[in-house]
Motif scaffolding. Structure first.
Motif, PDB file in Angstrom:
ATOM      1  N   ILE A   5     -93.683 -45.523  -5.086  1.00  0.00           N
ATOM      2  CA  ILE A   5     -92.241 -45.386  -5.433  1.00  0.00           C
ATOM      3  C   ILE A   5     -91.813 -46.791  -6.030  1.00  0.00           C
ATOM      4  O   ILE A   5     -92.279 -47.913  -5.784  1.00  0.00           O
ATOM      5  CB  ILE A   5     -91.592 -45.230  -3.982  1.00  0.00           C
ATOM      6  N   ALA A   6     -90.735 -46.740  -6.852  1.00  0.00           N
ATOM      7  CA  ALA A   6     -90.099 -48.000  -7.191  1.00  0.00           C
ATOM      8  C   ALA A   6     -89.236 -48.848  -6.280  1.00  0.00           C
ATOM      9  O   ALA A   6     -88.564 -48.151  -5.657  1.00  0.00           O
ATOM     10  CB  ALA A   6     -89.232 -47.770  -8.718  1.00  0.00           C
ATOM     11  N   THR A   7     -89.327 -50.087  -6.480  1.00  0.00           N
ATOM     12  CA  THR A   7     -88.772 -51.021  -5.267  1.00  0.00           C
ATOM     13  C   THR A   7     -87.343 -50.489  -5.548  1.00  0.00           C
ATOM     14  O   THR A   7     -86.571 -50.988  -4.408  1.00  0.00           O
ATOM     15  CB  THR A   7     -89.275 -52.455  -5.553  1.00  0.00           C
ATOM     16  N   VAL A   8     -86.766 -50.296  -6.732  1.00  0.00           N
ATOM     17  CA  VAL A   8     -85.172 -50.295  -6.846  1.00  0.00           C
ATOM     18  C   VAL A   8     -84.759 -48.970  -6.038  1.00  0.00           C
ATOM     19  O   VAL A   8     -83.403 -48.681  -5.874  1.00  0.00           O
ATOM     20  CB  VAL A   8     -84.958 -50.006  -8.332  1.00  0.00           C
ATOM     21  N   SER A   9     -85.529 -48.064  -5.621  1.00  0.00           N
ATOM     22  CA  SER A   9     -85.001 -46.963  -4.801  1.00  0.00           C
ATOM     23  C   SER A   9     -85.014 -47.270  -3.380  1.00  0.00           C
ATOM     24  O   SER A   9     -84.143 -46.568  -2.681  1.00  0.00           O
ATOM     25  CB  SER A   9     -86.343 -45.673  -4.991  1.00  0.00           C
ATOM     26  N   LEU A  10     -85.223 -48.603  -3.234  1.00  0.00           N
ATOM     27  CA  LEU A  10     -84.831 -48.673  -1.653  1.00  0.00           C
ATOM     28  C   LEU A  10     -84.127 -49.937  -1.314  1.00  0.00           C
ATOM     29  O   LEU A  10     -83.820 -50.791  -2.460  1.00  0.00           O
ATOM     30  CB  LEU A  10     -86.318 -49.134  -0.931  1.00  0.00           C
ATOM     31  N   SER A  11     -83.481 -50.006  -0.144  1.00  0.00           N
ATOM     32  CA  SER A  11     -82.400 -50.928   0.045  1.00  0.00           C
ATOM     33  C   SER A  11     -83.282 -52.204   0.744  1.00  0.00           C
ATOM     34  O   SER A  11     -84.154 -52.231   1.388  1.00  0.00           O
ATOM     35  CB  SER A  11     -81.639 -50.525   1.101  1.00  0.00           C
ATOM     36  N   GLY A  12     -82.545 -53.424   0.567  1.00  0.00           N
ATOM     37  CA  GLY A  12     -83.129 -54.740   0.962  1.00  0.00           C
ATOM     38  C   GLY A  12     -84.012 -55.760   0.344  1.00  0.00           C
ATOM     39  O   GLY A  12     -83.862 -55.520  -0.999  1.00  0.00           O
ATOM     40  N   SER A  13     -84.471 -56.449   1.234  1.00  0.00           N
ATOM     41  CA  SER A  13     -85.281 -57.601   0.373  1.00  0.00           C
ATOM     42  C   SER A  13     -86.625 -57.102  -0.169  1.00  0.00           C
ATOM     43  O   SER A  13     -86.813 -55.893   0.302  1.00  0.00           O
ATOM     44  CB  SER A  13     -85.623 -58.794   1.230  1.00  0.00           C
ATOM     45  N   LEU A  14     -87.429 -57.597  -1.030  1.00  0.00           N
ATOM     46  CA  LEU A  14     -88.648 -57.068  -1.432  1.00  0.00           C
ATOM     47  C   LEU A  14     -89.519 -56.662  -0.113  1.00  0.00           C
ATOM     48  O   LEU A  14     -90.219 -55.767  -0.485  1.00  0.00           O
ATOM     49  CB  LEU A  14     -89.340 -57.842  -2.499  1.00  0.00           C
ATOM     50  N   THR A  15     -89.498 -57.552   0.885  1.00  0.00           N
ATOM     51  CA  THR A  15     -90.514 -57.450   1.661  1.00  0.00           C
ATOM     52  C   THR A  15     -90.108 -56.447   2.435  1.00  0.00           C
ATOM     53  O   THR A  15     -91.173 -55.640   3.020  1.00  0.00           O
ATOM     54  CB  THR A  15     -90.423 -58.825   2.859  1.00  0.00           C
ATOM     55  N   GLU A  16     -89.005 -55.890   2.808  1.00  0.00           N
ATOM     56  CA  GLU A  16     -88.535 -54.859   3.597  1.00  0.00           C
ATOM     57  C   GLU A  16     -88.742 -53.502   2.714  1.00  0.00           C
ATOM     58  O   GLU A  16     -89.170 -52.613   3.145  1.00  0.00           O
ATOM     59  CB  GLU A  16     -86.960 -54.822   3.847  1.00  0.00           C
ATOM     60  N   PHE A  32     -89.632 -53.741  -9.647  1.00  0.00           N
ATOM     61  CA  PHE A  32     -88.883 -53.916 -10.441  1.00  0.00           C
ATOM     62  C   PHE A  32     -88.318 -55.304 -10.441  1.00  0.00           C
ATOM     63  O   PHE A  32     -88.460 -56.069  -9.693  1.00  0.00           O
ATOM     64  CB  PHE A  32     -87.604 -53.076  -9.790  1.00  0.00           C
ATOM     65  N   GLU A  33     -88.080 -55.621 -11.657  1.00  0.00           N
ATOM     66  CA  GLU A  33     -88.325 -57.252 -12.031  1.00  0.00           C
ATOM     67  C   GLU A  33     -87.173 -57.833 -11.246  1.00  0.00           C
ATOM     68  O   GLU A  33     -87.650 -59.021 -10.675  1.00  0.00           O
ATOM     69  CB  GLU A  33     -87.912 -57.542 -13.360  1.00  0.00           C
ATOM     70  N   ASN A  34     -85.930 -57.350 -11.009  1.00  0.00           N
ATOM     71  CA  ASN A  34     -84.902 -58.199 -10.226  1.00  0.00           C
ATOM     72  C   ASN A  34     -85.383 -58.343  -8.803  1.00  0.00           C
ATOM     73  O   ASN A  34     -84.712 -59.141  -8.201  1.00  0.00           O
ATOM     74  CB  ASN A  34     -83.573 -57.431 -10.250  1.00  0.00           C
ATOM     75  N   ASP A  35     -86.163 -57.434  -8.272  1.00  0.00           N
ATOM     76  CA  ASP A  35     -86.673 -57.712  -6.791  1.00  0.00           C
ATOM     77  C   ASP A  35     -87.656 -58.711  -6.872  1.00  0.00           C
ATOM     78  O   ASP A  35     -87.690 -59.674  -5.756  1.00  0.00           O
ATOM     79  CB  ASP A  35     -87.321 -56.612  -6.333  1.00  0.00           C
ATOM     80  N   LEU A  36     -88.529 -59.097  -7.714  1.00  0.00           N
ATOM     81  CA  LEU A  36     -89.407 -59.988  -7.736  1.00  0.00           C
ATOM     82  C   LEU A  36     -88.556 -61.298  -8.051  1.00  0.00           C
ATOM     83  O   LEU A  36     -88.705 -62.275  -7.391  1.00  0.00           O
ATOM     84  CB  LEU A  36     -90.374 -60.025  -8.973  1.00  0.00           C
ATOM     85  N   LEU A  37     -87.768 -61.354  -9.046  1.00  0.00           N
ATOM     86  CA  LEU A  37     -87.082 -62.607  -9.287  1.00  0.00           C
ATOM     87  C   LEU A  37     -86.344 -62.995  -7.869  1.00  0.00           C
ATOM     88  O   LEU A  37     -86.092 -64.241  -7.877  1.00  0.00           O
ATOM     89  CB  LEU A  37     -85.812 -62.453 -10.221  1.00  0.00           C
ATOM     90  N   ALA A  38     -85.620 -62.084  -7.037  1.00  0.00           N
ATOM     91  CA  ALA A  38     -85.012 -62.597  -6.019  1.00  0.00           C
ATOM     92  C   ALA A  38     -85.685 -62.942  -4.897  1.00  0.00           C
ATOM     93  O   ALA A  38     -85.257 -63.312  -3.908  1.00  0.00           O
ATOM     94  CB  ALA A  38     -84.038 -61.521  -5.614  1.00  0.00           C
ATOM     95  N   SER A  39     -86.877 -62.806  -4.962  1.00  0.00           N
ATOM     96  CA  SER A  39     -87.918 -62.906  -3.728  1.00  0.00           C
ATOM     97  C   SER A  39     -88.495 -64.322  -3.770  1.00  0.00           C
ATOM     98  O   SER A  39     -88.813 -64.674  -4.685  1.00  0.00           O
ATOM     99  CB  SER A  39     -89.085 -61.961  -3.699  1.00  0.00           C
ATOM    100  N   PRO A  40     -88.229 -64.899  -2.613  1.00  0.00           N
ATOM    101  CA  PRO A  40     -88.852 -66.355  -2.243  1.00  0.00           C
ATOM    102  C   PRO A  40     -90.488 -66.200  -2.397  1.00  0.00           C
ATOM    103  O   PRO A  40     -91.034 -67.455  -2.324  1.00  0.00           O
ATOM    104  CB  PRO A  40     -88.465 -66.914  -1.028  1.00  0.00           C
ATOM    105  N   LEU A  41     -91.038 -65.325  -2.199  1.00  0.00           N
ATOM    106  CA  LEU A  41     -92.645 -65.090  -2.430  1.00  0.00           C
ATOM    107  C   LEU A  41     -93.138 -65.280  -3.762  1.00  0.00           C
ATOM    108  O   LEU A  41     -92.556 -64.768  -4.811  1.00  0.00           O
ATOM    109  CB  LEU A  41     -93.252 -63.725  -1.794  1.00  0.00           C
TER     110      LEU A  41
ATOM    111  N   PRO B 522     -85.441 -68.917  -5.449  1.00  0.00           N
ATOM    112  CA  PRO B 522     -86.795 -68.487  -5.542  1.00  0.00           C
ATOM    113  C   PRO B 522     -87.417 -69.196  -6.919  1.00  0.00           C
ATOM    114  O   PRO B 522     -86.704 -68.926  -8.128  1.00  0.00           O
ATOM    115  CB  PRO B 522     -86.945 -67.081  -5.827  1.00  0.00           C
ATOM    116  N   ASP B 523     -88.695 -69.364  -7.035  1.00  0.00           N
ATOM    117  CA  ASP B 523     -89.362 -70.086  -7.990  1.00  0.00           C
ATOM    118  C   ASP B 523     -89.252 -68.979  -9.013  1.00  0.00           C
ATOM    119  O   ASP B 523     -89.396 -69.214 -10.315  1.00  0.00           O
ATOM    120  CB  ASP B 523     -90.639 -70.532  -7.710  1.00  0.00           C
ATOM    121  N   ASN B 524     -89.630 -67.672  -8.842  1.00  0.00           N
ATOM    122  CA  ASN B 524     -89.674 -66.585  -9.678  1.00  0.00           C
ATOM    123  C   ASN B 524     -88.579 -66.331 -10.641  1.00  0.00           C
ATOM    124  O   ASN B 524     -88.690 -66.258 -11.888  1.00  0.00           O
ATOM    125  CB  ASN B 524     -89.702 -65.345  -8.953  1.00  0.00           C
TER     126      ASN B 524
END
Lengths: 604, 604
Positions: A5-16, A32-41, B522-524
């Motif tokens: 499943i693509a992360t863009v299909s779900l709500s919340g932070s990347l971890t969620e 999905f790139e935006n989910d990675l960019l917005a993640s502190p991981l 985030p660094d990303n």
């Protein structure tokens, strides 16, 4: 097959999102790139998190506007790509999605597109990465799957393949024959398959794609047909859901992920790559159960409707009220919600309760813990998306336990009027949480084997409602799922039980004579009926006197009236004639306005 | 010109709709049939209610599928019409809307259509009624205004004219020349004019029309152009709004009716049939006022940002903080809402405060009672749709009272750093109530003379937001209106004040050195910036260290960073270079996710 499943299909932070995908049983994700960019991981931490959760990273996406560019622009694109390939190395992702170019700079030159995609694939190969090239339906020059494939074929590079996306394909093709060409693509060159359904809307492709995609079986696309072609082509990669949906973006990620997985189970069942227990459709409504803090008001309504309290549960404060085949349980439980009386459970009559329950469990329906005591008859139950408890049960079946075994006739209980064939449950109307309407329709279809009917908009004075019936083909079970205009309306609208009778006029008169109050309908409604239809002498006046609503179509007629509301529940009396299959939708705005007007008139 | 509104444009019961239309100052209404059918009032009572409210009933609607039918079907239609004409007599309505036929029974035969419409008009004439025939954009055979007019002309009946509906016309025509033919219709044969705007959506006409219409000036149609043609044709009837809109159906009818009337005032101003006081656009932001139950946390942020507390109100617990041209009032009022600190008022610098206030009042902006004491400087104020108080004021103007006259320098107050030219308010971002987004955009355009920019979707992790800036052409005043994905999000998102500086790096460093906390990014995000742009040595590392976001377009660059949130408010530091006109929209998803992640980190 593996599912993703693509992360863009779900709500919340990347971890969620990752947690929800894993809990629902997905094998992998598209990041999905935006989910990675917005993640502190860091990418390494994301990789480790996925591994811990048992998820592979099946795709990194998207890379855009890369091919068929003037050389200078392409050089910049390659520079970006190098950064992203290094990132993918850290992530441990080996496939990247490249969408066909939408920019005004893109040249209409397939040879150039192939040449540049080849160079991109060279760079990818150096990083151990595969490039999956996909035609966006609104790509500037390349916007069909077969065109994208021709370019990939022309490039002839081992690290370059195509990605098929059901939305981009099915939103453009009307004729099933148009997509048969998929089978001509070598399976090992189909690097990826993204699945999304969508309602059939006549609208701009980009807006349709960005806001209205849904999970397979929730829209109008023939995804099974598409998937069969892809499988015949030899595709062995995962089935991956990529769904852009405004409502899912707001919904609980855990629920959405389960809904998503269920959609893939059903799709795989359709094409034969999975075989959950076969559906055992219900054959009737065994009972409807009301939970109430105070049984008196609803008992008074049932009594006036001619129901008799025929039995009582041996161990709990639950009464069985009955008229003909209509059975209603009144459970004086604790008032769990402030609304008071509500429709809490439905008993579905099935020829094989255990098989129905196995099907439901295999399709990820939450199985409810037994609320019965050990000596009670076994009752299999699952929760519907709106929280309604669904019991699979048998009534008077020679070889199956009877759910009524736990009930005993008690002193003072009446006996049911002798009109078994004439009364029953016509339908149940259940208000759905706003964020779960598509989920509810798929649940009732997939888990219960009911067939969704057309979706209908109904004008309530304070907003549009959407209503969709799910039924057995013979109409023995009809559930009308209704949803408000916005999340705030979740509980604003009542649930109801529609009782079938073969004499609605007599039933309404008897109800009123017994002290029941019928919903008053404005005279203007009857003036309009007189303009629209011709009636026998006195017929219309009778309807007007009792507040009976009327509808007629080419198949038959529908007459119905309403009791006042108790808590969140009211009753409808329904008489169908001929093969009328609807629910009186043209009358719904008048009924809803009358219910708003009668707020003072509604009871406890 | 007289103004009218269709009851379908407003929410609620018929009584609520009529009351709202009257209170907003409409002269008349179109009664939509379903509203009448659902009303417990008799037609005579509705007529009396309208008369009491000073409303005429300008139209009864709709009559459907009447013309170009096989004779037997037409006879049934006439029978229905007779009932409706009698009803209209009781209502006191003299014009009925007939929509062009959409049924499969309709014949493609203009002569028959004209002949049957003539017979309908005969019957109408007997009842003293006029028939206004309108082409629906999806009519089966007749779906353009000129086709409908040719049929009306062919019928040549004094009781038959045409109804023009801006949606049905403008949704089908791209070229302004296509609608010039309106001027060739004799004005006295244009029996009615229905106005609706709509956003320019590429979608099925029926769905577009039924769900997305809006009031003039809220969409993308050139309604002034259309209206000029209609007026040149000699039309003298009312301007009537017929707006089907899913959101308006749920909104408070009183607000919607005022919004509707305002839209007609602006439209009439455009075509010259009304002349409210001319707009006096603001030329700057004089101040932003924060209301807080506890001044300490926000004062600490302002202090760290280099603001000085320069003055205090003589009669109230209000401090003036200043840096350059950025002035912020901190009002330690009672905590009116549980959110604590919020942006409650904006002072708009205007060359003529009294003229601005007259304009606002003429355009139905709620004028606020003076909260100042009699000895205070006069300050004109109105309420924006979101409740923000807008003050029209002057700062240091030689011939106008200065709003700062009520402030005095107090002992212990600091003085502002000497960087007047370098600091100011770049923009204010205000979260709008969900049901009032279109109203807010029109309000800011019409009342304040600001220009709406493009609407932008922004992906928050928990739902899509919509954002639209309204600005002066020179950017001296920029207000960003933002709305959540659903009504539940009304207060979920914070408001903010963006401060302009010519050295965001220095400002961020100084803020942090003074103990301020910047939103961590985030660094990303920075890895992606490196892929997208080339930077000088160390530049990107500086941004990363401070959490500065970066955007670049063909016009210039935008660098910005964020403080932590106090109550519902946070600050942004902004440095624009070149002619960059945006707000860093590509960075918004990252910023929003960072703010969600930093929930623990948000303060007071």
């Amino acid at each position: 097959m593996r599912t993703s499943i693509a992360t863009v299909s779900l709500s919340g932070s990347l971890t969620e999102k990752l947690t929800a995908a894993s809990r629902a049983g997905f094998d992998g994700v598209e990041i999905f790139e935006n989910d990675l960019l917005a993640s502190p991981l860091t990418p390494e931490e994301i990789r480790a998190r996925c591994a811990d959760l048992g998820l592979t990273i099946d795709l990194y996406q998207p890379m855009r506007d890369v091919e068929a560019l003037p050389e200078e622009d392409f050089a910049r694109a390659l520079r970006r790509a190098r950064h992203k390939f290094e990132l993918m190395g850290r992530l441990g992702a080996d496939t990247v999605l490249v969408c066909s170019n939408v920019s005004p700079q893109a040249l209409d030159d397939d040879a150039l597109a192939a040449e540049q995609l080849g160079r991109l694939a060279d760079l990818a190969q150096d990083h151990g990465i595969r490039v999956a090239y996909e035609a966006l339906a609104w790509g500037r020059h390349i916007n069909t799957y077969d065109h994208a494939w021709r370019v990939v074929e022309a490039a002839g590079h081992p690290s370059l393949g195509t990605c098929l996306d059901s939305f981009h394909i099915l939103s453009r093709y009307g004729d099933p024959k148009d997509i048969e060409g998929i089978e001509d693509i070598p399976g090992d060159k189909i690097f990826f398959l993204q699945l999304a359904d969508a309602p059939l809307l006549g609208m701009d492709l980009l807006q349709w794609s960005r806001h209205y995609r849904c999970f397979p079986g929730q829209g109008g696309f023939d995804l099974a047909g598409l998937l069969r072609h892809v499988l015949r082509a030899g595709y062995t990669g995962p089935l991956s859901l990529e769904v852009f949906n405004d409502v899912f973006r707001q919904s609980d990620a855990g629920r959405t992920a389960v809904d998503a997985r269920r959609s893939l189970l059903v799709l795989q069942e359709q094409v034969g790559t999975a075989a959950p227990p076969a559906p055992t459709a219900p054959i009737g409504v065994a009972f409807a159960e009301l939970v109430t803090p105070d049984a008196a008001p609803v008992s008074a309504v049932l009594g006036a409707l001619g129901f008799a309290r025929t039995a009582r549960h041996r161990g709990k404060p639950v009464d069985l009220w009955q008229r003909g085949d209509a059975r209603i349980l009144v459970n004086t439980g604790p008032a769990e919600r402030r609304e008071g009386t509500r429709l809490a459970a439905v008993g579905l009559e099935t020829p094989d309760p255990a098989a129905s329950a196995h099907r439901a469990e295999a399709l990820l329906a939450p199985v409810l813990p037994r609320r019965r005591s050990p000596e009670d008859a076994p009752l299999e139950a699952v929760a519907a998306p709106d929280g309604t408890e669904l019991f699979f049960c048998a009534t008077g079946h020679p070889r199956l336990p009877d759910w009524r075994a736990d009930f005993g006739y008690v002193e003072g209980a009446g006996s049911a009027p002798d009109d078994d064939a004439r009364w029953g449950v016509d339908h149940l109307s259940l208000t759905q949480p706003w964020h779960q309407f598509d989920e509810a329709v798929l649940f009732h279809r997939a888990v219960l084997g009911l067939r969704p009917q057309e979706s209908v908009d109904v004008a309530d004075p304070y907003g549009l409602l959407r209503s969709r019936a799910v039924t057995t083909d013979d109409g023995a079970v009809r559930i009308v799922l209704t949803v408000g205009a916005a999340p705030v309306d979740d509980t604003a609208h009542a649930q109801h039980i529609a009782l079938a009778t073969d004499d609605v006029v007599g039933a309404a008169r008897a109800y009123r004579a017994a002290g029941g109050r019928l919903l008053p309908i404005p005279d203007n409604y009857y003036a309009d009926l007189a303009a629209r239809f011709e009636f026998a002498d006195g017929e219309l006046e009778t309807y007007q006197e009792l507040g009976i609503l009327y509808d007629r179509d080419a198949q038959g007629t529908f007459r119905h009236c309403y009791t006042h509301t108790v808590g969140r529940v009211f009753f409808e009396l329904v008489q169908r004639e001929g093969a009328y299959r609807g629910y009186g939708a043209p009358n719904a705005p008048v009924r809803l306005a009358a219910q708003h007007a009668a707020r003072g008139f509604t009871g406890g």
